[in-house]
Every structure is written in C-alpha cells, then in structure tokens.
Design a protein around this motif. Structure first.
Motif, PDB file in Angstrom:
ATOM      1  N   LEU A  41       0.830  -1.201   0.000  1.00  0.00           N
ATOM      2  CA  LEU A  41       0.000   0.000   0.000  1.00  0.00           C
ATOM      3  C   LEU A  41       0.865   1.252   0.000  1.00  0.00           C
ATOM      4  CD1 LEU A  41      -2.764  -0.834   2.635  1.00  0.00           C
ATOM      5  CD2 LEU A  41      -3.054  -0.586   0.180  1.00  0.00           C
ATOM      6  N   GLY A  42       0.380   2.287  -0.614  1.00  0.00           N
ATOM      7  CA  GLY A  42       1.078   3.568  -0.597  1.00  0.00           C
ATOM      8  C   GLY A  42       0.747   4.383   0.630  1.00  0.00           C
ATOM      9  N   GLU A  43      -0.047   3.828   1.534  1.00  0.00           N
ATOM     10  CA  GLU A  43      -0.430   4.513   2.758  1.00  0.00           C
ATOM     11  C   GLU A  43       0.123   3.775   3.960  1.00  0.00           C
ATOM     12  OE1 GLU A  43      -4.678   4.854   2.950  1.00  0.00           O
ATOM     13  OE2 GLU A  43      -4.718   6.437   1.447  1.00  0.00           O
ATOM     14  N   GLY A  44       0.285   4.511   5.042  1.00  0.00           N
ATOM     15  CA  GLY A  44       0.651   3.891   6.301  1.00  0.00           C
ATOM     16  C   GLY A  44      -0.581   3.238   6.904  1.00  0.00           C
ATOM     17  N   VAL A  45      -0.401   2.061   7.471  1.00  0.00           N
ATOM     18  CA  VAL A  45      -1.503   1.351   8.122  1.00  0.00           C
ATOM     19  C   VAL A  45      -0.973   0.740   9.405  1.00  0.00           C
ATOM     20  CG1 VAL A  45      -3.211  -0.520   7.922  1.00  0.00           C
ATOM     21  CG2 VAL A  45      -2.543   0.761   5.884  1.00  0.00           C
ATOM     22  N   PHE A  46      -1.744   0.923  10.485  1.00  0.00           N
ATOM     23  CA  PHE A  46      -1.391   0.239  11.721  1.00  0.00           C
ATOM     24  C   PHE A  46      -2.653  -0.179  12.439  1.00  0.00           C
ATOM     25  CE2 PHE A  46      -1.244   4.793  12.723  1.00  0.00           C
ATOM     26  CZ  PHE A  46      -1.994   4.897  13.882  1.00  0.00           C
ATOM     27  N   ALA A  61       4.204   2.895   6.808  1.00  0.00           N
ATOM     28  CA  ALA A  61       4.020   3.664   8.048  1.00  0.00           C
ATOM     29  C   ALA A  61       5.344   3.802   8.783  1.00  0.00           C
ATOM     30  CB  ALA A  61       2.978   2.995   8.938  1.00  0.00           C
ATOM     31  N   LEU A  62       6.092   2.716   8.867  1.00  0.00           N
ATOM     32  CA  LEU A  62       7.397   2.757   9.533  1.00  0.00           C
ATOM     33  C   LEU A  62       8.329   3.740   8.838  1.00  0.00           C
ATOM     34  CD1 LEU A  62       7.858  -1.048  10.237  1.00  0.00           C
ATOM     35  CD2 LEU A  62       7.416   0.743  11.934  1.00  0.00           C
ATOM     36  N   GLN A  63       8.313   3.741   7.516  1.00  0.00           N
ATOM     37  CA  GLN A  63       9.158   4.656   6.741  1.00  0.00           C
ATOM     38  C   GLN A  63       8.780   6.107   7.029  1.00  0.00           C
ATOM     39  OE1 GLN A  63       8.451   4.434   2.537  1.00  0.00           O
ATOM     40  NE2 GLN A  63       9.956   5.993   2.049  1.00  0.00           N
ATOM     41  N   MET A  64       7.491   6.417   7.004  1.00  0.00           N
ATOM     42  CA  MET A  64       7.059   7.795   7.239  1.00  0.00           C
ATOM     43  C   MET A  64       7.360   8.247   8.661  1.00  0.00           C
ATOM     44  SD  MET A  64       3.483   8.410   5.212  1.00  0.00           S
ATOM     45  CE  MET A  64       2.664   6.842   5.440  1.00  0.00           C
ATOM     46  N   LEU A  65       7.237   7.338   9.623  1.00  0.00           N
ATOM     47  CA  LEU A  65       7.417   7.691  11.033  1.00  0.00           C
ATOM     48  C   LEU A  65       8.860   7.572  11.514  1.00  0.00           C
ATOM     49  CD1 LEU A  65       4.201   5.906  12.306  1.00  0.00           C
ATOM     50  CD2 LEU A  65       4.576   8.389  12.207  1.00  0.00           C
ATOM     51  N   VAL A 124      -1.150  14.657   8.329  1.00  0.00           N
ATOM     52  CA  VAL A 124      -1.640  13.432   7.709  1.00  0.00           C
ATOM     53  C   VAL A 124      -3.150  13.512   7.521  1.00  0.00           C
ATOM     54  CG1 VAL A 124       0.178  11.973   8.707  1.00  0.00           C
ATOM     55  CG2 VAL A 124      -2.007  12.194   9.897  1.00  0.00           C
ATOM     56  N   GLN A 125      -3.600  12.828   6.513  1.00  0.00           N
ATOM     57  CA  GLN A 125      -5.025  12.556   6.370  1.00  0.00           C
ATOM     58  C   GLN A 125      -5.182  11.131   6.867  1.00  0.00           C
ATOM     59  OE1 GLN A 125      -6.571  12.951   2.408  1.00  0.00           O
ATOM     60  NE2 GLN A 125      -8.682  12.938   3.129  1.00  0.00           N
ATOM     61  N   PHE A 126      -6.138  10.888   7.770  1.00  0.00           N
ATOM     62  CA  PHE A 126      -6.254   9.583   8.392  1.00  0.00           C
ATOM     63  C   PHE A 126      -7.687   9.073   8.342  1.00  0.00           C
ATOM     64  CE2 PHE A 126      -8.080  12.080  11.660  1.00  0.00           C
ATOM     65  CZ  PHE A 126      -8.909  11.224  12.374  1.00  0.00           C
ATOM     66  N   PHE A 144      -3.245   6.124   7.058  1.00  0.00           N
ATOM     67  CA  PHE A 144      -2.899   7.542   6.955  1.00  0.00           C
ATOM     68  C   PHE A 144      -1.947   7.762   5.796  1.00  0.00           C
ATOM     69  CE2 PHE A 144       0.449   5.765   9.541  1.00  0.00           C
ATOM     70  CZ  PHE A 144       1.594   6.478   9.225  1.00  0.00           C
ATOM     71  N   ARG A 145      -1.943   9.004   5.340  1.00  0.00           N
ATOM     72  CA  ARG A 145      -0.999   9.391   4.298  1.00  0.00           C
ATOM     73  C   ARG A 145      -0.478  10.788   4.605  1.00  0.00           C
ATOM     74  NH1 ARG A 145      -3.028  12.548   0.073  1.00  0.00           N
ATOM     75  NH2 ARG A 145      -5.240  12.949   0.264  1.00  0.00           N
ATOM     76  N   ASP A 146       0.768  11.004   4.261  1.00  0.00           N
ATOM     77  CA  ASP A 146       1.432  12.282   4.458  1.00  0.00           C
ATOM     78  C   ASP A 146       0.858  13.270   3.447  1.00  0.00           C
ATOM     79  OD1 ASP A 146       3.202  14.463   4.542  1.00  0.00           O
ATOM     80  OD2 ASP A 146       4.985  13.198   4.657  1.00  0.00           O
ATOM     81  N   ILE A 147       0.335  14.388   3.933  1.00  0.00           N
ATOM     82  CA  ILE A 147      -0.244  15.394   3.034  1.00  0.00           C
ATOM     83  C   ILE A 147       0.601  16.667   2.999  1.00  0.00           C
ATOM     84  CG2 ILE A 147      -2.593  14.487   3.121  1.00  0.00           C
ATOM     85  CD1 ILE A 147      -3.241  16.698   5.185  1.00  0.00           C
ATOM     86  N   THR A 148       1.873  16.543   3.325  1.00  0.00           N
ATOM     87  CA  THR A 148       2.770  17.699   3.299  1.00  0.00           C
ATOM     88  C   THR A 148       2.760  18.373   1.928  1.00  0.00           C
ATOM     89  OG1 THR A 148       4.202  16.692   4.970  1.00  0.00           O
ATOM     90  CG2 THR A 148       5.155  18.464   3.637  1.00  0.00           C
ATOM     91  N   ALA A 149       2.873  17.594   0.859  1.00  0.00           N
ATOM     92  CA  ALA A 149       2.936  18.170  -0.494  1.00  0.00           C
ATOM     93  C   ALA A 149       1.664  18.934  -0.830  1.00  0.00           C
ATOM     94  CB  ALA A 149       3.191  17.077  -1.529  1.00  0.00           C
ATOM     95  N   SER A 150       0.506  18.378  -0.484  1.00  0.00           N
ATOM     96  CA  SER A 150      -0.736  19.089  -0.796  1.00  0.00           C
ATOM     97  C   SER A 150      -0.884  20.335   0.065  1.00  0.00           C
ATOM     98  CB  SER A 150      -1.949  18.170  -0.653  1.00  0.00           C
ATOM     99  OG  SER A 150      -2.136  17.781   0.687  1.00  0.00           O
ATOM    100  N   ARG A 151      -0.362  20.301   1.279  1.00  0.00           N
ATOM    101  CA  ARG A 151      -0.387  21.477   2.150  1.00  0.00           C
ATOM    102  C   ARG A 151       0.512  22.575   1.590  1.00  0.00           C
ATOM    103  NH1 ARG A 151      -4.587  21.640   3.818  1.00  0.00           N
ATOM    104  NH2 ARG A 151      -5.306  20.307   5.470  1.00  0.00           N
TER     105      ARG A 151
END
Length: 195
Positions: A41-46, A61-65, A124-126, A144-151
């Motif tokens: 998945l391209g999203e973090g999941v936990f 998720a581990l990569q993003m965090l 993040v959008q979660f 969740f997904r990192d929304i830094t770029a859209s912000r």
C-alpha cells in the motif's frame, strides 16, 4: 478385532495430520497474501488493540514515522507519534479522534499531526475504523498518508492568494521551512471534538 481398531485409529490420525498440514499451509498462504497487500500500500496502516497499543504496522508507516517495527509493536501509538499538536503543545489522548474511536466505536477520518521518531512532525489525512468483537471494542485499524505536499500547494505564493484546504478550513499558512510549517487554529478536524 484389536488390530482393526488400531488400524482405524492409525488411518484417522494420519487423515487428521494431513488435514492440519493442509489447513496450516492455506492459513500461511492467506497470511502472506494479506501481509503482501499491506506492505504494498502507498499509505501507512497500523492496528491497535483496545488499549491503543500497536498490534501491527506496515513498512510504509514505519518509513514515514522513522521507527523500526520492534519500537512500535506493543507500544501506545498516541505516546509514540501523536502526543503533540503542531505548535508543540501536549495533545491529550482523550481529545484524539483515534483514541475516541477506540472508546466509542465510531469511524472517524480527517486531518491530524503525527510525529516522527526524530521529533519532527507532518500533517496526515487519516481514517480510523473500529474493530468490533462480540459486545465490545477490540481495537481499530488506522490508515494515513502524508499530506505535506498538498499542504505546500496552499501556502502563500507571490502570485496567488492563499487558499484553504477542502477538508479542514482551519489551516493557516506559515513561512516555509519552519519546524511547524503547518499550524491549525482548531486542535482537531473531527467535528465531535471537544472545544
């Protein structure tokens, strides 16, 4: 007669062993397939148990965090990567929409602020979906997904007026490159959050 009973027991035992081996193989295959889906998945999941402790987490998720799996599994996710607002103020668990999903079983989605292991944060959008058991909450799955770029696209630019996020009207543009590049005037985008 005894030999016949022993032969029947032996055949029954062998059939049971074959059945168990086949079942174990099928279960192993299904688990590998599910793990592969989560990993791709391209999203973090936990996943969380009813106390908010992580029960699984995918590589994205581990990569993003910035954590290793053994630093997360069995630990309180709120304390690890959701304990502060963007301005650095403590974020009480009772105000957290993920924590409230664990408590009341209501699905929630929106925008939040997660913290990396190094202490830096990102928007993040979660989506937090409860896992229900017989008559009680068993936990939740959070994607969740990192929304830094859209912000960054809503940041003030010299040729454009600032715009607001379609999900949260409380986003305020701040100078790019600051530690808290994204600040919110509201503490949560969950409409049921206490004010």
């Amino acid at each position: 007669e005894t030999a016949l009973v022993l032969a029947i027991l032996l055949v029954t035992t062998l059939m049971a062993i074959l059945y168990l081996n086949r079942s174990r193989h099928i279960l192993s295959m299904v688990l590998r397939q599910r793990s592969s889906l989560l990993d791709s998945l391209g999203e973090g999941v936990f996943g969380l148990d009813s106390e908010g402790r992580c029960t699984f987490i995918n590589p994205k998720a581990l990569q993003m965090l910035g954590f290793a799996q053994d630093e997360v599994i069995g630990f309180d996710q709120h304390a690890l990567f959701h304990s502060r607002y963007p301005d650095g103020a403590p974020y009480p668990a009772e105000h957290c929409p993920i924590h409230r999903t664990l408590a009341d079983g209501q699905r929630r989605e929106g925008e939040e602020w997660f913290l990396r292991k190094d202490g830096t944060g990102f928007p993040v959008q979660f989506s937090a979906t409860p896992i229900s058991g017989k008559k009680r909450q068993r936990g939740a799955v959070v994607s969740f997904r990192d929304i830094t770029a859209s912000r960054q696209s809503v940041m003030v630019s010299p040729w454009r007026t600032p715009t607001r996020s379609p999900i949260s009207s409380s986003v305020t543009a701040v100078p790019s490159g600051s530690a808290a590049s994204f600040a919110t005037s509201a503490r949560s985008t969950d409409s049921s959050a206490p004010t």
